[in-house]
Design a protein around this motif. Structure first.
Motif, PDB file in Angstrom:
ATOM      1  N   GLY B  13       0.686  -1.352   0.007  1.00 43.04           N
ATOM      2  CA  GLY B  13       0.187  -0.048   0.148  1.00 43.04           C
ATOM      3  C   GLY B  13       0.670   1.326  -0.107  1.00 43.04           C
ATOM      4  O   GLY B  13       0.411   2.375   0.063  1.00 43.04           O
ATOM      5  N   SER B  14       2.333   1.075   0.118  1.00 46.47           N
ATOM      6  CA  SER B  14       3.044   2.372   0.167  1.00 46.47           C
ATOM      7  C   SER B  14       3.364   3.058  -1.096  1.00 46.47           C
ATOM      8  O   SER B  14       3.860   4.020  -1.419  1.00 46.47           O
ATOM      9  N   GLY B  15       2.927   2.322  -2.454  1.00 42.09           N
ATOM     10  CA  GLY B  15       3.017   3.013  -3.715  1.00 42.09           C
ATOM     11  C   GLY B  15       4.307   2.503  -4.349  1.00 42.09           C
ATOM     12  O   GLY B  15       4.679   2.997  -5.238  1.00 42.09           O
ATOM     13  N   GLY B  16       4.889   1.399  -3.487  1.00 47.24           N
ATOM     14  CA  GLY B  16       6.250   1.183  -4.359  1.00 47.24           C
ATOM     15  C   GLY B  16       6.373   0.405  -5.527  1.00 47.24           C
ATOM     16  O   GLY B  16       7.199   0.878  -6.411  1.00 47.24           O
ATOM     17  N   HIS B  17       5.088   0.036  -5.778  1.00 47.41           N
ATOM     18  CA  HIS B  17       5.010  -0.793  -7.315  1.00 47.41           C
ATOM     19  C   HIS B  17       4.887   0.386  -8.251  1.00 47.41           C
ATOM     20  O   HIS B  17       5.434   0.467  -9.524  1.00 47.41           O
ATOM     21  N   THR B  18       3.864   1.552  -7.935  1.00 46.38           N
ATOM     22  CA  THR B  18       3.815   2.429  -8.702  1.00 46.38           C
ATOM     23  C   THR B  18       5.034   3.359  -8.957  1.00 46.38           C
ATOM     24  O   THR B  18       5.449   3.850 -10.150  1.00 46.38           O
ATOM     25  N   ILE B  19       5.874   3.628  -8.062  1.00 46.05           N
ATOM     26  CA  ILE B  19       7.088   4.488  -7.888  1.00 46.05           C
ATOM     27  C   ILE B  19       7.940   3.526  -8.992  1.00 46.05           C
ATOM     28  O   ILE B  19       8.713   4.115  -9.722  1.00 46.05           O
ATOM     29  N   PHE B 125      -2.205   6.405   5.428  1.00 45.26           N
ATOM     30  CA  PHE B 125      -1.706   6.696   4.153  1.00 45.26           C
ATOM     31  C   PHE B 125      -1.984   5.263   3.351  1.00 45.26           C
ATOM     32  O   PHE B 125      -2.799   5.543   2.255  1.00 45.26           O
ATOM     33  N   ARG B 126      -1.615   4.441   3.870  1.00 40.63           N
ATOM     34  CA  ARG B 126      -1.714   2.993   3.126  1.00 40.63           C
ATOM     35  C   ARG B 126      -2.951   2.330   3.053  1.00 40.63           C
ATOM     36  O   ARG B 126      -3.540   1.860   2.133  1.00 40.63           O
ATOM     37  N   ALA B 127      -3.742   2.589   4.236  1.00 44.01           N
ATOM     38  CA  ALA B 127      -5.152   2.150   4.258  1.00 44.01           C
ATOM     39  C   ALA B 127      -6.003   2.937   3.297  1.00 44.01           C
ATOM     40  O   ALA B 127      -6.644   2.051   2.569  1.00 44.01           O
ATOM     41  N   GLU B 128      -5.848   4.339   3.131  1.00 42.44           N
ATOM     42  CA  GLU B 128      -6.707   5.040   2.045  1.00 42.44           C
ATOM     43  C   GLU B 128      -6.156   4.515   0.659  1.00 42.44           C
ATOM     44  O   GLU B 128      -7.078   4.391   0.051  1.00 42.44           O
ATOM     45  N   ARG B 129      -4.933   4.333   0.660  1.00 48.24           N
ATOM     46  CA  ARG B 129      -4.728   3.932  -0.715  1.00 48.24           C
ATOM     47  C   ARG B 129      -5.043   2.544  -1.330  1.00 48.24           C
ATOM     48  O   ARG B 129      -5.437   2.414  -2.361  1.00 48.24           O
ATOM     49  N   ILE B 130      -4.999   1.503  -0.333  1.00 40.30           N
ATOM     50  CA  ILE B 130      -5.380   0.262  -0.871  1.00 40.30           C
ATOM     51  C   ILE B 130      -6.893   0.087  -0.965  1.00 40.30           C
ATOM     52  O   ILE B 130      -7.469  -0.529  -1.901  1.00 40.30           O
ATOM     53  N   VAL B 131      -7.827   0.840  -0.293  1.00 38.88           N
ATOM     54  CA  VAL B 131      -9.108   1.067  -0.701  1.00 38.88           C
ATOM     55  C   VAL B 131      -9.287   1.537  -2.076  1.00 38.88           C
ATOM     56  O   VAL B 131     -10.132   1.196  -2.796  1.00 38.88           O
ATOM     57  N   ARG B 132      -8.524   2.515  -2.368  1.00 42.77           N
ATOM     58  CA  ARG B 132      -8.714   3.239  -3.734  1.00 42.77           C
ATOM     59  C   ARG B 132      -8.272   2.612  -4.680  1.00 42.77           C
ATOM     60  O   ARG B 132      -8.790   2.693  -5.866  1.00 42.77           O
ATOM     61  N   GLU B 133      -7.114   1.588  -4.463  1.00 43.36           N
ATOM     62  CA  GLU B 133      -6.658   1.054  -5.807  1.00 43.36           C
ATOM     63  C   GLU B 133      -7.429  -0.350  -5.763  1.00 43.36           C
ATOM     64  O   GLU B 133      -7.416  -0.690  -7.131  1.00 43.36           O
ATOM     65  N   TYR B 134      -7.413  -1.042  -4.788  1.00 43.20           N
ATOM     66  CA  TYR B 134      -7.829  -2.471  -4.656  1.00 43.20           C
ATOM     67  C   TYR B 134      -9.404  -2.735  -4.312  1.00 43.20           C
ATOM     68  O   TYR B 134      -9.971  -3.900  -4.170  1.00 43.20           O
ATOM     69  N   GLY B 135     -10.027  -1.447  -3.911  1.00 45.59           N
ATOM     70  CA  GLY B 135     -11.463  -1.505  -3.408  1.00 45.59           C
ATOM     71  C   GLY B 135     -11.575  -2.046  -1.919  1.00 45.59           C
ATOM     72  O   GLY B 135     -10.704  -2.586  -1.496  1.00 45.59           O
ATOM     73  N   GLU B 136     -12.763  -2.022  -1.540  1.00 50.12           N
ATOM     74  CA  GLU B 136     -13.192  -2.317  -0.102  1.00 50.12           C
ATOM     75  C   GLU B 136     -13.187  -4.176   0.027  1.00 50.12           C
ATOM     76  O   GLU B 136     -13.447  -4.909  -1.084  1.00 50.12           O
TER      77      GLU B 136
END
Lengths: 193, 193
Positions: B13-19, B125-136
């Motif tokens: 969820g830290s965005g490492g893949h996107t980075i 930050f990571r919790a918000e990100r994984i919900v946004r990226e992968y859904g609930e």
């Protein structure tokens, strides 16, 4: 408090002090390190050498601990910690600056807009560096490093309850041995702007 | 092997893949992540989903462990680790690249000229990100993160005997939550050049 402060924690011999001074010069802001010790010495009446040494020993491990006991009120270390706390907050209030060591990252965590940095390097790089910077001692450079690392980690842990050197505690950590001092300076300056 | 490789380890969820993808694009070099899984699936005959899941479980904790036992030869995890090892070395030999996850930092430590990076961010930050990226999901995002963190740390520890998230293991660690994805990308690119 809205001033931007760069806090630099560092392994002994990693060049953290040099990096702090160079970053401050490049950004045109002050760098506090020895100044904090002088200020604390002035405020407490302890000698600067005593203040410096005590800042690396967790309570109970420093020599003076034999003469100080919390049953009889605050120990010398507690007095120093309280002064350190106040000196660091006052410095951060003065304006943007770099603060090296002294748990400034922890002390300012909710009080200033900080960029928190940790500098480390492998044993070989640091051993060569401390011999070059501080000269030979009876103790081998590797033993001196192990000793200092252990003390700083214990001191940090005692007062902050944070794991020393753990990436999650810092916004940025850099291996000065692999990246080089200059590139560490550039990276910190770029992220500060 | 003289190719420069950027290895990116990251908290879920830290965005490492996107980075990793953005760094690769900016530098004009390939980024391997899902590609490694596809390659391993092809080589071993396991399904890509199985390979992906197994890469996050330390041996003995994955379901298949019930059916595999070292007394009877290499386990499925051991087979996958050995293939992963070979696939990663082959990718690094092909040319400069970014490799996300899969203990590439450890596998390439004496085999390629690497810039080793760890990306982390706080729970919020990571919790918000994984919900946004992968859904609930049925499980709360915080529980999903704790679960994934634990698995990645255990997997990493089992195969590398290195402490997960410990600054000394990386040349550079970055808090993507505080610094932002774009500044992480810029920092890595600047240090690679």
């Amino acid at each position: 408090m809205k001033n931007r402060v760069i806090t630099i924690s560092r392994e002994f011999g990693s060049g953290g002090h040099t990096i702090g001074k160079m970053v401050a010069e490049k950004l045109g802001i002050p760098c506090y390190d020895a100044e904090i010790i002088q200020e604390m010495a002035k405020e407490t009446g302890f000698s600067p050498d005593y203040v410096k040494e005590a800042g690396e020993y967790a309570p109970g491990s420093f020599l003076s601990a034999a003469f100080s006991n919390r049953m009889f009120g605050p120990t010398n270390e507690d007095i120093l910690w309280e002064r350190q706390y106040r000196v660091i907050i006052a410095l951060a209030e003065k304006g943007p600056c770099v603060i090296v060591g002294r748990c400034a990252d922890y002390i300012l965590r909710d009080k200033a807009d900080c960029l928190t940095v940790f500098i480390h390097a492998d044993m070989k790089f640091r051993a060569e560096r401390i011999v070059r910077e501080y000269g030979e001692r009876e103790q081998s450079p590797e033993d001196r490093l192990r000793d200092k690392d252990k003390r700083r980690a214990a001191y940090h842990r005692f007062y902050t309850d944070m794991k020393w050197g753990y990436a999650q505690n810092y916004h940025l950590t850099l291996d000065s041995g692999v990246l080089g001092i200059d590139r560490c300076v550039e990276t910190i300056c770029a992220l500060y702007r």
